[in-house]
Design an enzyme around this catalytic site. Structure first.
Site, short mmCIF file in Angstrom:
data_model
loop_
_atom_site.label_atom_id
_atom_site.label_comp_id
_atom_site.label_asym_id
_atom_site.label_seq_id
_atom_site.Cartn_x
_atom_site.Cartn_y
_atom_site.Cartn_z
N LYS A 161 0.88 -1.21 0.14
CA LYS A 161 0.06 -0.16 0.08
C LYS A 161 0.85 1.22 -0.17
O LYS A 161 1.98 1.29 0.13
CB LYS A 161 -1.00 0.09 1.26
CG LYS A 161 -0.46 0.02 2.74
CD LYS A 161 -1.26 0.14 3.75
CE LYS A 161 -0.71 0.21 4.96
NZ LYS A 161 -1.56 0.33 6.22
N TYR B 268 18.64 28.89 8.19
CA TYR B 268 17.78 29.79 8.72
C TYR B 268 17.69 29.81 10.27
O TYR B 268 17.97 28.96 11.06
CB TYR B 268 16.53 29.36 8.36
CG TYR B 268 16.16 29.48 6.79
CD1 TYR B 268 15.79 30.79 6.17
CD2 TYR B 268 15.83 28.38 6.05
CE1 TYR B 268 15.75 30.94 4.81
CE2 TYR B 268 15.79 28.87 4.61
CZ TYR B 268 15.54 29.90 4.12
OH TYR B 268 15.48 30.17 2.81
N ARG C 257 -9.59 1.29 15.91
CA ARG C 257 -9.51 2.00 14.77
C ARG C 257 -10.67 1.57 13.77
O ARG C 257 -11.63 2.18 13.77
CB ARG C 257 -8.22 1.82 13.96
CG ARG C 257 -7.99 2.81 12.83
CD ARG C 257 -6.49 2.55 12.40
NE ARG C 257 -6.33 1.42 11.72
CZ ARG C 257 -5.01 1.03 11.26
NH1 ARG C 257 -3.96 2.12 11.31
NH2 ARG C 257 -4.74 -0.21 10.81
#
Length: 365
Positions: free
Chosen positions: A35, A255, A131
């Site tokens: 998957k 950054y 789930r």
């Protein structure tokens, strides 16, 4: 010359890992889970590579299954989420696809949709993950409803483990007890183990295992485990040095200046970043340059990151960099980044993918 960032997929390593999963399964079968585009490795190429020896494949949805069927993959194939609309059942039956049945609505739709060709149903129990799945007290009634349908040719009994990757967590044994108690006496083959269950929980090795992450050379466990040396990394995430400079002590890097040099430092910039799927890993995360480990320095940018080359000699612009792969497991990068290997492997975006045993190239998205 093109941008050097790319992922190389070693299909021989994939075969090795599948054979390892099969050996752990003993007399049981193993569905290769492909998957999510085979966890970012290319579902078609991976399935083609395993098609001569895999007991079957597992995908998330019918779209993934139909893509593999269109590519000539005829192996047994299980749709892990089942179906969402009765219109899918015609293709499911025609293409000889197995389906997970995980809620009462699906059972109702099956009752209302006679099929010309019978299909296999993997009836999923929610044994504790909460789930998807039929609740334990409702499981036998759900099985009986499916058993009455002439277009259901076989019912397999299935559950999924929530905490198998936590070796010392007793919840796995609780789930196994719930599953055993509520399927006692029911006929049909059983499927329980994912990669983690297959590796360390012998009582989860039933008729059908469902190895996923381990097929791609990553350990399912959140800490070091003895299985790791036996797995082979399937994906190598590669790039190259595109800039080198020396900066003095006290120089902020990247950054927000999240790293500041403590001494004169030779910095190398590598052409890969978070837009490619590399995580926002912290300072010190290892990167391999010319076969030697160097620390990531400063914040990862959209398409570049910086490493400290001060401790190695002879590095030049264009030299190779390994972000994960053989010698630098994706699990290690995931631990540094505070995430899981599943996310890293599935999140590669615009990096071209090449296959070590095939001519076909999966173009960048």
């Amino acid at each position: 010359m093109s941008r050097p960032a790319r992922a190389v997929i070693h299909l021989d390593a994939l075969k090795h890992n599948y054979r390892l999963a099969k050996s752990l399964a003993g007399e049981g079968n193993a569905l290769a889970v492909v998957k999510a585009d085979a966890y970012g490795h290319g579902a078609i190429s991976c399935a083609q590579s395993l098609s001569d020896e895999a007991d079957g494949f597992a995908v998330a949805c019918i779209e993934e299954a139909m893509e593999l069927r269109a590519a000539g993959i005829r192996n047994r194939m299980l749709i892990l989420e089942g179906f969402f609309h009765p219109s899918e059942l015609t293709d499911i039956a025609a293409e000889n696809l197995d389906i997970v049945v995980q809620n009462p609505e699906q059972i109702k739709l099956l009752e209302q949709t006679p099929l010309r060709k019978p299909v296999r149903a993997w009836l999923k129990m929610d044994s504790g993950m909460h789930r998807v799945g039929i609740l334990p007290d409702e499981y036998r009634a759900a099985w009986a409803r499916l058993e009455q349908l002439p277009w259901i040719r076989e019912i397999l009994l299935m559950t999924h483990l929530a905490c198998a990757d936590e070796i010392d967590n007793g919840y796995t044994l609780q789930q196994l007890e719930v599953f055993e108690r509520h399927t006692l006496g029911l006929p049909g083959e059983r499927s329980i183990a994912n990669s983690a269950g297959l590796i360390h929980c012998a009582s989860a090795r039933a008729d059908w295992s469902r190895p996923g992450l381990m097929l791609y050379g990553a350990s399912p466990f959140d800490r070091s485990h003895e299985i790791e040396p036996r797995l082979k990394s399937v994906m190598e995430l590669q790039s190259a040095i595109i800039s080198i400079k020396e900066v003095p002590a006290g120089s902020p890097v990247g950054y927000a200046g999240t790293a500041v040099t403590q001494k004169t430092t030779r910095l190398g910039v590598i052409a890969i970043g978070y837009a490619d799927g590399y995580p926002l890993a912290p300072n010190g995360t290892p990167v391999v340059v010319n076969g030697q480990s160097v620390p990531l320095t400063g914040r990862v940018s959209m398409d570049m990151l910086t490493v400290d080359l001060s401790e190695i000699e002879g590095v030049n612009v264009g030299d190779p960099a390994l972000l994960w792969g053989k010698g630098l497991p994706v699990n290690e990068i995931a631990r540094h980044a505070g995430t899981i290997p599943y996310q890293l492997l599935c999140n590669l975006n615009r990096v071209p993918v090449s296959y070590s045993q095939q001519v076909k190239i999966k173009e960048a998205v």
